[in-house]
Scaffold this active site. Sequence first.
Site, PDB file in Angstrom:
ATOM      1  N   PRO A  83      10.295 -36.181  47.240  1.00 32.32           N
ATOM      2  CA  PRO A  83      10.579 -35.998  45.821  1.00 32.32           C
ATOM      3  C   PRO A  83      11.985 -36.475  45.490  1.00 32.32           C
ATOM      4  O   PRO A  83      12.960 -36.065  46.132  1.00 32.32           O
ATOM      5  CB  PRO A  83      10.442 -34.484  45.627  1.00 32.32           C
ATOM      6  CG  PRO A  83      10.737 -33.904  46.981  1.00 32.32           C
ATOM      7  CD  PRO A  83      10.220 -34.904  47.966  1.00 32.32           C
ATOM      8  N   MET A  84      12.078 -37.346  44.495  1.00 38.08           N
ATOM      9  CA  MET A  84      13.376 -37.876  44.064  1.00 38.08           C
ATOM     10  C   MET A  84      13.368 -37.989  42.547  1.00 38.08           C
ATOM     11  O   MET A  84      12.347 -38.328  41.950  1.00 38.08           O
ATOM     12  CB  MET A  84      13.645 -39.242  44.708  1.00 38.08           C
ATOM     13  CG  MET A  84      13.774 -39.192  46.216  1.00 38.08           C
ATOM     14  SD  MET A  84      13.847 -40.829  46.948  1.00 38.08           S
ATOM     15  CE  MET A  84      12.135 -41.365  46.792  1.00 38.08           C
ATOM     16  N   ALA A  85      14.510 -37.752  41.953  1.00 37.69           N
ATOM     17  CA  ALA A  85      14.611 -37.706  40.497  1.00 37.69           C
ATOM     18  C   ALA A  85      14.737 -39.101  39.890  1.00 37.69           C
ATOM     19  O   ALA A  85      15.262 -40.024  40.525  1.00 37.69           O
ATOM     20  CB  ALA A  85      15.822 -36.859  40.088  1.00 37.69           C
ATOM     21  N   SER A 112       8.579 -35.264  41.578  1.00 40.90           N
ATOM     22  CA  SER A 112       9.680 -34.339  41.351  1.00 40.90           C
ATOM     23  C   SER A 112       9.563 -33.635  40.004  1.00 40.90           C
ATOM     24  O   SER A 112       9.081 -34.213  39.022  1.00 40.90           O
ATOM     25  CB  SER A 112      11.009 -35.098  41.400  1.00 40.90           C
ATOM     26  OG  SER A 112      12.094 -34.258  41.049  1.00 40.90           O
ATOM     27  N   GLN A 132       6.654 -31.338  43.504  1.00 42.29           N
ATOM     28  CA  GLN A 132       7.872 -30.627  43.918  1.00 42.29           C
ATOM     29  C   GLN A 132       8.369 -29.758  42.781  1.00 42.29           C
ATOM     30  O   GLN A 132       8.492 -30.205  41.636  1.00 42.29           O
ATOM     31  CB  GLN A 132       8.954 -31.620  44.329  1.00 42.29           C
ATOM     32  CG  GLN A 132      10.272 -30.980  44.704  1.00 42.29           C
ATOM     33  CD  GLN A 132      11.250 -30.927  43.536  1.00 42.29           C
ATOM     34  OE1 GLN A 132      11.088 -31.631  42.543  1.00 42.29           O
ATOM     35  NE2 GLN A 132      12.254 -30.082  43.641  1.00 42.29           N
ATOM     36  N   TYR A 134      11.345 -27.343  41.326  1.00 39.43           N
ATOM     37  CA  TYR A 134      12.620 -26.657  41.248  1.00 39.43           C
ATOM     38  C   TYR A 134      12.393 -25.381  40.454  1.00 39.43           C
ATOM     39  O   TYR A 134      11.730 -25.401  39.394  1.00 39.43           O
ATOM     40  CB  TYR A 134      13.668 -27.514  40.531  1.00 39.43           C
ATOM     41  CG  TYR A 134      14.309 -28.576  41.393  1.00 39.43           C
ATOM     42  CD1 TYR A 134      15.036 -28.233  42.527  1.00 39.43           C
ATOM     43  CD2 TYR A 134      14.213 -29.928  41.057  1.00 39.43           C
ATOM     44  CE1 TYR A 134      15.649 -29.200  43.315  1.00 39.43           C
ATOM     45  CE2 TYR A 134      14.820 -30.905  41.835  1.00 39.43           C
ATOM     46  CZ  TYR A 134      15.528 -30.533  42.965  1.00 39.43           C
ATOM     47  OH  TYR A 134      16.125 -31.486  43.746  1.00 39.43           O
ATOM     48  N   THR A 160      11.552 -26.704  46.470  1.00 42.66           N
ATOM     49  CA  THR A 160      12.873 -27.002  47.029  1.00 42.66           C
ATOM     50  C   THR A 160      13.722 -25.739  46.959  1.00 42.66           C
ATOM     51  O   THR A 160      13.943 -25.189  45.881  1.00 42.66           O
ATOM     52  CB  THR A 160      13.539 -28.151  46.266  1.00 42.66           C
ATOM     53  OG1 THR A 160      12.755 -29.336  46.441  1.00 42.66           O
ATOM     54  CG2 THR A 160      14.933 -28.421  46.784  1.00 42.66           C
ATOM     55  N   LYS A 237      10.806 -26.740  51.088  1.00 45.56           N
ATOM     56  CA  LYS A 237      11.663 -27.856  51.496  1.00 45.56           C
ATOM     57  C   LYS A 237      13.129 -27.431  51.429  1.00 45.56           C
ATOM     58  O   LYS A 237      13.602 -26.935  50.401  1.00 45.56           O
ATOM     59  CB  LYS A 237      11.431 -29.056  50.573  1.00 45.56           C
ATOM     60  CG  LYS A 237      12.301 -30.270  50.877  1.00 45.56           C
ATOM     61  CD  LYS A 237      11.960 -31.424  49.945  1.00 45.56           C
ATOM     62  CE  LYS A 237      12.832 -32.640  50.191  1.00 45.56           C
ATOM     63  NZ  LYS A 237      14.227 -32.404  49.803  1.00 45.56           N
ATOM     64  N   HIS A 261      18.682 -31.954  52.504  1.00 45.95           N
ATOM     65  CA  HIS A 261      18.671 -32.617  51.191  1.00 45.95           C
ATOM     66  C   HIS A 261      19.365 -33.980  51.245  1.00 45.95           C
ATOM     67  O   HIS A 261      20.053 -34.397  50.309  1.00 45.95           O
ATOM     68  CB  HIS A 261      19.332 -31.727  50.140  1.00 45.95           C
ATOM     69  CG  HIS A 261      18.738 -31.852  48.771  1.00 45.95           C
ATOM     70  ND1 HIS A 261      17.854 -30.931  48.246  1.00 45.95           N
ATOM     71  CD2 HIS A 261      18.885 -32.795  47.799  1.00 45.95           C
ATOM     72  CE1 HIS A 261      17.506 -31.290  47.022  1.00 45.95           C
ATOM     73  NE2 HIS A 261      18.112 -32.425  46.731  1.00 45.95           N
TER      74      HIS A 261
END
Length: 365
Positions: A83-85, A112, A132, A134, A160, A237, A261
């Site tokens: 997952p990446m923004a 993400s 993912q 948050y 995460t 994660k 991370h």
Amino acid sequence: MSAPAAAEPLCLADVERAAAAVLPAAVRDFVAGGSGDESAQAANRTALDRVRLVPRVLTAVAEPDCAVDLVGTAAALPVAVAPMAYHRLLHPDGELATARAARAAGVPFVVSTLSSCPVEEIAAEGADLWFQLYWLRDRGRVRALVRRAEAAGCRALVVTVDVPVMGRRLRDIRNAFGLPESVTAAHLTGGAASLAHERRAGRSAVATHTGSAFEPALGWADVAWLREHTRLPLVLKGVLDPRDAVQAAGAGVDAVVVSNHGGRQLAGAVPSVTALAPVVDAVAGRCRVLLDSGIRGGTDVLRALALGAEGVLLGRPLLWGLALDGAAGAELVLRLLHTEFREALLLSGCRDAAAARGLGTVTLA
């Protein structure tokens, strides 16, 4: 005499170098940077390089099988897209392009919370998706995101757990980094979303936005609540301590991702690969274990398996590929990784991923 055409990248480092040459400096720093002095990021790579493999011979393997099951999802190799923004910072097609590459490569794509494309549109690209999460200050919004991911067909939830606050990333602060108006967090519209665009000297607008949106006091009770509210496989994660991994297994978590991370949170954190074997030993098969942070080639995937992981999450290299050539660039990254991993299996005498987990390793001093 005409100049020779630029050579196609032959490894993931080639892709990174080519992408760095075409990206605006502030965007390049946003992707490449770590927290604090960036020592945790550098340590990830150093620690991986110190893990040396002990190959087997005379195993009569001519065509190794790279395919695995990753937390209930069939994958053509033991890799998921991390997952990446904000993929649209790298290419206008953003996560849609990355999902196309994941579909072509036959690996799961982890969407993400801070995706710049909505999960429903990403799902239409046909890749196997995980979502993912948050943890947000408003639990109602957390519940809504979970239901949205389920409705879109996501096959796992990845929580995460190492971001009570965003690590202090000095490159972004020095660049007064903020999102362009054309890039937004598609799942976090309204409210304080505009904060991510408000550039001010001496601060990261992205960090300001996440600080307003994320719950800093996430605890095990929240994990228990989520376990009760979804039937999807649950992955945590950001686990580094074996005690946390054991507690996760006891809480009904299906898998943990051993991760610092990518060196973007606690600046002095242990390298992910150094933490891997103790976590594998501690959970003793009660949950599955994946590795994240610093993976830069097929040999790294083999190292992770030999140390007990069932697979890895690949991050930054996919963004470099995306910046270089959209979906085709991201697909190139995964194709190179597949080629390297297949060769690593063959050269180490491993028939498949299960055999790779039986390889010996030596960690250099």
